[in-house]
Design a protein around this motif. Structure first.
Motif, mmCIF file in Angstrom:
data_model
loop_
_atom_site.group_PDB
_atom_site.id
_atom_site.type_symbol
_atom_site.label_atom_id
_atom_site.label_comp_id
_atom_site.label_asym_id
_atom_site.label_seq_id
_atom_site.Cartn_x
_atom_site.Cartn_y
_atom_site.Cartn_z
ATOM 1 N N ALA A 215 0.816 -1.214 0.000
ATOM 2 C CA ALA A 215 0.000 0.000 0.000
ATOM 3 C C ALA A 215 0.850 1.265 0.000
ATOM 4 O O ALA A 215 0.407 2.321 -0.485
ATOM 5 C CB ALA A 215 -0.919 -0.006 1.218
ATOM 6 N N ASP A 216 2.070 1.232 0.529
ATOM 7 C CA ASP A 216 2.890 2.441 0.648
ATOM 8 C C ASP A 216 3.519 2.831 -0.683
ATOM 9 O O ASP A 216 3.399 3.969 -1.121
ATOM 10 C CB ASP A 216 3.974 2.240 1.714
ATOM 11 N N GLU A 217 4.196 1.895 -1.332
ATOM 12 C CA GLU A 217 4.894 2.176 -2.585
ATOM 13 C C GLU A 217 4.990 0.906 -3.412
ATOM 14 O O GLU A 217 4.909 -0.208 -2.868
ATOM 15 C CB GLU A 217 6.292 2.737 -2.316
ATOM 16 N N PRO A 218 5.163 1.046 -4.716
ATOM 17 C CA PRO A 218 5.258 -0.145 -5.573
ATOM 18 C C PRO A 218 6.514 -0.950 -5.259
ATOM 19 O O PRO A 218 7.543 -0.409 -4.874
ATOM 20 C CB PRO A 218 5.304 0.429 -6.988
ATOM 21 N N ALA A 219 6.420 -2.269 -5.455
ATOM 22 C CA ALA A 219 7.542 -3.164 -5.217
ATOM 23 C C ALA A 219 7.489 -4.285 -6.241
ATOM 24 O O ALA A 219 6.407 -4.810 -6.563
ATOM 25 C CB ALA A 219 7.503 -3.732 -3.809
ATOM 26 N N THR A 220 8.670 -4.647 -6.760
ATOM 27 C CA THR A 220 8.729 -5.728 -7.746
ATOM 28 C C THR A 220 8.406 -7.087 -7.130
ATOM 29 O O THR A 220 8.118 -8.038 -7.862
ATOM 30 C CB THR A 220 10.124 -5.772 -8.390
ATOM 31 N N SER A 221 8.476 -7.194 -5.799
ATOM 32 C CA SER A 221 8.126 -8.466 -5.158
ATOM 33 C C SER A 221 6.679 -8.832 -5.456
ATOM 34 O O SER A 221 6.364 -9.990 -5.783
ATOM 35 C CB SER A 221 8.357 -8.365 -3.651
ATOM 36 N N TRP A 222 5.778 -7.850 -5.353
ATOM 37 C CA TRP A 222 4.370 -8.130 -5.632
ATOM 38 C C TRP A 222 4.132 -8.257 -7.130
ATOM 39 O O TRP A 222 3.319 -9.082 -7.562
ATOM 40 C CB TRP A 222 3.504 -7.016 -5.059
ATOM 41 N N ALA A 223 4.841 -7.480 -7.949
ATOM 42 C CA ALA A 223 4.661 -7.571 -9.406
ATOM 43 C C ALA A 223 5.119 -8.920 -9.938
ATOM 44 O O ALA A 223 4.466 -9.517 -10.811
ATOM 45 C CB ALA A 223 5.422 -6.433 -10.088
ATOM 46 N N THR A 224 6.231 -9.419 -9.423
ATOM 47 C CA THR A 224 6.726 -10.724 -9.869
ATOM 48 C C THR A 224 5.758 -11.833 -9.497
ATOM 49 O O THR A 224 5.506 -12.757 -10.293
ATOM 50 C CB THR A 224 8.111 -10.995 -9.264
ATOM 51 N N ALA A 225 5.204 -11.768 -8.289
ATOM 52 C CA ALA A 225 4.214 -12.771 -7.887
ATOM 53 C C ALA A 225 2.959 -12.698 -8.754
ATOM 54 O O ALA A 225 2.347 -13.728 -9.080
ATOM 55 C CB ALA A 225 3.857 -12.573 -6.421
ATOM 56 N N TYR A 226 2.589 -11.500 -9.168
ATOM 57 C CA TYR A 226 1.421 -11.324 -10.032
ATOM 58 C C TYR A 226 1.641 -12.019 -11.371
ATOM 59 O O TYR A 226 0.775 -12.749 -11.874
ATOM 60 C CB TYR A 226 1.166 -9.828 -10.224
ATOM 61 N N VAL A 227 2.816 -11.816 -11.975
ATOM 62 C CA VAL A 227 3.120 -12.451 -13.263
ATOM 63 C C VAL A 227 3.256 -13.964 -13.101
ATOM 64 O O VAL A 227 2.845 -14.742 -13.976
ATOM 65 C CB VAL A 227 4.393 -11.835 -13.866
ATOM 66 N N SER A 228 3.830 -14.402 -11.996
ATOM 67 C CA SER A 228 3.953 -15.845 -11.767
ATOM 68 C C SER A 228 2.584 -16.502 -11.701
ATOM 69 O O SER A 228 2.376 -17.600 -12.264
ATOM 70 C CB SER A 228 4.728 -16.094 -10.471
ATOM 71 N N ALA A 229 1.632 -15.869 -11.023
ATOM 72 C CA ALA A 229 0.282 -16.424 -10.950
ATOM 73 C C ALA A 229 -0.384 -16.424 -12.319
ATOM 74 O O ALA A 229 -1.069 -17.388 -12.689
ATOM 75 C CB ALA A 229 -0.546 -15.631 -9.954
ATOM 76 N N ALA A 230 -0.168 -15.362 -13.104
ATOM 77 C CA ALA A 230 -0.734 -15.317 -14.452
ATOM 78 C C ALA A 230 -0.148 -16.427 -15.327
ATOM 79 O O ALA A 230 -0.873 -17.082 -16.098
ATOM 80 C CB ALA A 230 -0.477 -13.945 -15.076
ATOM 81 N N ALA A 231 1.159 -16.655 -15.208
ATOM 82 C CA ALA A 231 1.794 -17.722 -15.986
ATOM 83 C C ALA A 231 1.251 -19.087 -15.581
ATOM 84 O O ALA A 231 1.059 -19.975 -16.434
ATOM 85 C CB ALA A 231 3.300 -17.672 -15.799
ATOM 86 N N ALA A 232 0.991 -19.285 -14.285
ATOM 87 C CA ALA A 232 0.433 -20.556 -13.831
ATOM 88 C C ALA A 232 -0.971 -20.778 -14.398
ATOM 89 O O ALA A 232 -1.325 -21.905 -14.789
ATOM 90 C CB ALA A 232 0.405 -20.594 -12.309
#
Length: 219
Positions: free
Chosen positions: A45-62
């Motif tokens: 919620a505070d600032e963007p982070a690639t940790s959450w973006a990477t997990a988002y793409v990983s779930a999409a790939a799955a």
């Protein structure tokens, strides 16, 4: 696949490492997710982070791989990259890659030659050259295998050990048998009947005459 993080305003964060390795972008701020202790929550919620973006793409790939199990990893990646939202359909950026990932569009996409974007791995490759030599036919041989001799030898050794063990055991039992003169003497029978028989034998021996006169002491 390299992933860059996008803020809540749709702009790639400056904290992401930009370069030719970036393939896609994904939400990295205010991302709805599950929590280990149960329930749903909003992460980053505070600032963007690639940790959450990477997990988002990983779930999409799955999800894409689960919907198209017969396709290759390269084809799954193409689905994600070709359907991503970007300003220029034919251009990839070192900042956002091929654009912001769209999981649903990647799943329902129908591959074809008219799609703009990355090179498609779905295009049929040139057929491979036919073999010049005819392979030999496979023959099935019914009979003893190449290890038959070894199996026979091992079986004979095992039988010999079994016979020798039984013979040694029988010889040991005979040596320990009292009738053969070896081992400890036989134990005397015990019990009430054996005790009465021994007492009767003692009494009978006392009553039998010995042939000698008793010794007398004169006063």
């Amino acid at each position: 696949m390299g992933v860059a993080a996008v803020g809540s305003g749709g702009v790639v964060t400056k904290a992401s490492i930009h370069g030719p390795h970036v393939s896609l972008s994904a939400p990295g701020q205010a991302v709805a997710s599950s929590w280990p202790l149960g329930g749903d929550c909003v992460v980053g919620a505070d600032e963007p982070a690639t940790s959450w973006a990477t997990a988002y793409v990983s779930a999409a790939a799955a999800l894409v791989a689960s919907a198209h199990p017969t396709e290759t990893p390269a084809q799954w990646a193409y689905r994600l990259e070709a359907t991503a939202v970007r300003a220029q359909p034919d251009t990839r950026s070192n900042i956002s890659g091929w654009g912001v990932v769209q999981p649903y569009d990647a799943i329902v996409m129908v591959p074809g030659t008219g799609l703009r974007g990355p090179k498609s791995p779905f295009v049929a490759a040139s057929p491979s050259a036919s073999p010049t030599a005819t392979p030999e036919a496979v023959s099935v041989v019914i009979g003893p295998g190449p290890d038959a001799a070894a199996i026979t030898t091992a079986t004979g050794i095992g039988r010999g050990r079994t016979r020798r063990t039984r013979r040694d055991r029988c010889s040991r039992d005979l040596r320990q048998s009292p009738s053969r003169g070896g081992g400890s003497p036989p134990r005397r029978p015990h019990g009430p009947r054996a005790l009465r028989a021994r007492r009767a034998g003692i009494a009978q021996r006392r009553q039998e005459p010995t042939g000698r006169e008793p010794h007398r002491h004169d006063p």
